[in-house]
Scaffold this motif. Structure first.
Motif, PDB file in Angstrom:
ATOM      1  N   THR A   1       1.616   3.437  -3.566  1.00 21.27           N
ATOM      2  CA  THR A   1       2.141   4.777  -3.289  1.00 21.27           C
ATOM      3  C   THR A   1       3.611   4.650  -2.896  1.00 21.27           C
ATOM      4  OG1 THR A   1      -0.001   5.589  -2.489  1.00 21.27           O
ATOM      5  CG2 THR A   1       1.953   6.855  -1.853  1.00 21.27           C
ATOM      6  N   ASP A  26       0.838  -1.194   0.000  1.00 20.57           N
ATOM      7  CA  ASP A  26       0.000   0.000   0.000  1.00 20.57           C
ATOM      8  C   ASP A  26       0.877   1.249   0.000  1.00 20.57           C
ATOM      9  OD1 ASP A  26      -2.797  -1.066   0.270  1.00 20.57           O
ATOM     10  OD2 ASP A  26      -1.873  -2.024   2.008  1.00 20.57           O
ATOM     11  N   ALA A  71      -4.622  10.963   2.555  1.00 19.80           N
ATOM     12  CA  ALA A  71      -4.937   9.652   3.143  1.00 19.80           C
ATOM     13  C   ALA A  71      -3.809   9.180   4.044  1.00 19.80           C
ATOM     14  CB  ALA A  71      -5.197   8.633   2.032  1.00 19.80           C
ATOM     15  N   TRP A  72      -2.567   9.385   3.613  1.00 21.40           N
ATOM     16  CA  TRP A  72      -1.439   8.937   4.434  1.00 21.40           C
ATOM     17  C   TRP A  72      -1.201   9.879   5.609  1.00 21.40           C
ATOM     18  CZ3 TRP A  72      -0.157   4.217   4.625  1.00 21.40           C
ATOM     19  CH2 TRP A  72      -0.384   3.393   3.523  1.00 21.40           C
ATOM     20  N   ASP A 102      -0.034  13.796   0.661  1.00 19.76           N
ATOM     21  CA  ASP A 102      -1.151  12.872   0.473  1.00 19.76           C
ATOM     22  C   ASP A 102      -2.040  12.864   1.716  1.00 19.76           C
ATOM     23  OD1 ASP A 102      -2.457  10.100   0.740  1.00 19.76           O
ATOM     24  OD2 ASP A 102      -1.765  10.076  -1.330  1.00 19.76           O
ATOM     25  N   LYS A 158      -3.562  10.962   7.399  1.00 20.42           N
ATOM     26  CA  LYS A 158      -4.455  10.391   8.415  1.00 20.42           C
ATOM     27  C   LYS A 158      -3.872   9.109   9.006  1.00 20.42           C
ATOM     28  CE  LYS A 158      -9.209   9.004   9.359  1.00 20.42           C
ATOM     29  NZ  LYS A 158      -8.787   7.902  10.251  1.00 20.42           N
ATOM     30  N   VAL A 159      -3.288   8.254   8.156  1.00 17.44           N
ATOM     31  CA  VAL A 159      -2.688   7.014   8.661  1.00 17.44           C
ATOM     32  C   VAL A 159      -1.574   7.329   9.655  1.00 17.44           C
ATOM     33  CG1 VAL A 159      -1.314   4.980   8.026  1.00 17.44           C
ATOM     34  CG2 VAL A 159      -3.315   5.627   6.648  1.00 17.44           C
TER      35      VAL A 159
END
Length: 283
Positions: free
Chosen positions: A92, A67, A148-149, A146, A151-152
């Motif tokens: 990614t 991922d 989304a990352w 990014d 947030k991760v």
């Protein structure tokens, strides 16, 4: 998430530890003594004795459906791993290191659709392979391109925000970081802070670097760096003088002069004849 981390020094180890503790499937890619140590431990181990189990490899598995591949090598080491990153099936590829160079080359190497960049707001050290880290949780937290990352990372205990102009952010940061890193290397070597004369020279180099960033058409970002650029030279020198006396900053100097030297060379190459103060502090 299935995550590979290429480069397991201070920063890569911190990300590996936090992400593995948050439940992600983390594999670290290392070499040399660090690889041997990680193979023995099968984990990232902190100075406090905490452990986070990780997979360990000497090379990136290019066929794996990662991922994320997080690349935390130094800027001058990235060319060595670019072919594997380009061939990887990763969704990614995020680079995360100090650089003053334009990001287009890296984006082209892995493809714009999966390219990302970030910068770690982390102070960390590896002593005999044991990790000590301080993660910035307020103010200038980790910027990434990014959402989304971001947030991760935040959910894993590394607060992150989206930075839309990462190239300007990196250049402004490099202009500040290079003199501060020279101060840290000097302070670590002598186990004492820099002198006031040294601090003034470092402050002049910092001002010169930020001036070059503006001349190249980049924005001074984030806001604290823009504010720093407005300080009078003695105030900037006082900041550098103080930072060189903070143990966590001084310990980062243990990595040696190669990174600040490379940053200074990159700034000088981008602005020939306009960086005498930076070249004067080049270690």
């Amino acid at each position: 998430m299935k995550i590979a981390i290429v480069g397991v020094g201070r920063i890569g180890s911190t990300f590996a530890f936090q992400l593995a503790r948050a439940g992600h499937d983390v594999t670290v890619v290392a070499r040399g003594a660090r690889l041997a140590q990680l193979r023995r431990d099968e984990a990232i181990v902190t100075a406090a004795g905490e452990r986070a189990a990780v997979g360990v490899s000497a090379a990136l598995d290019e066929g794996a459906a990662w991922d994320l591949v997080l690349v935390t090598v130094l800027a001058h080491q990235v060319d060595e791993v670019l072919p594997a990153l380009a061939a990887s099936a990763a969704k990614t590829v995020m680079f995360m290191f100090n650089t003053f160079e334009p990001l287009g080359r890296l984006r082209d190497a892995v493809g714009a659709a999966r390219f990302a960049f970030g910068f770690p707001a982390i102070l960390a050290a590896l002593d005999d392979g044991k990790l000590t880290s301080t993660i910035v949780t307020r103010g200038m937290v980790t910027p990434v391109t990014d959402a989304a990352w971001a947030k991760v990372f935040t959910d894993a205990g590394i607060p992150a925000v989206v930075e839309p102009d990462m190239e300007s952010w990196l250049r402004a940061h490099a202009a500040v970081a290079a003199p501060v890193m020279v101060a840290a290397v000097t302070a670590h070597a002598r186990q004492a802070g820099v002198s006031w004369t040294e601090a003034m020279n470092l402050a002049r180099a910092l001002e010169e670097g930020l001036r070059v960033v503006r001349q190249l058409g980049n924005t001074l970002t984030p806001a604290p760096i823009a504010a720093l650029s407005r300080l009078p030279t003695p105030a900037a020198a006082a900041l550098v003088w103080t930072l060189s006396r903070i143990e966590a900053i001084r310990k980062t100097g243990a990595t040696g002069p190669s990174e600040p030297r490379a940053l200074i060379d990159a700034i000088a190459a981008a602005a020939p004849g306009r960086t005498p103060a930076l070249l004067a502090i080049r270690p």
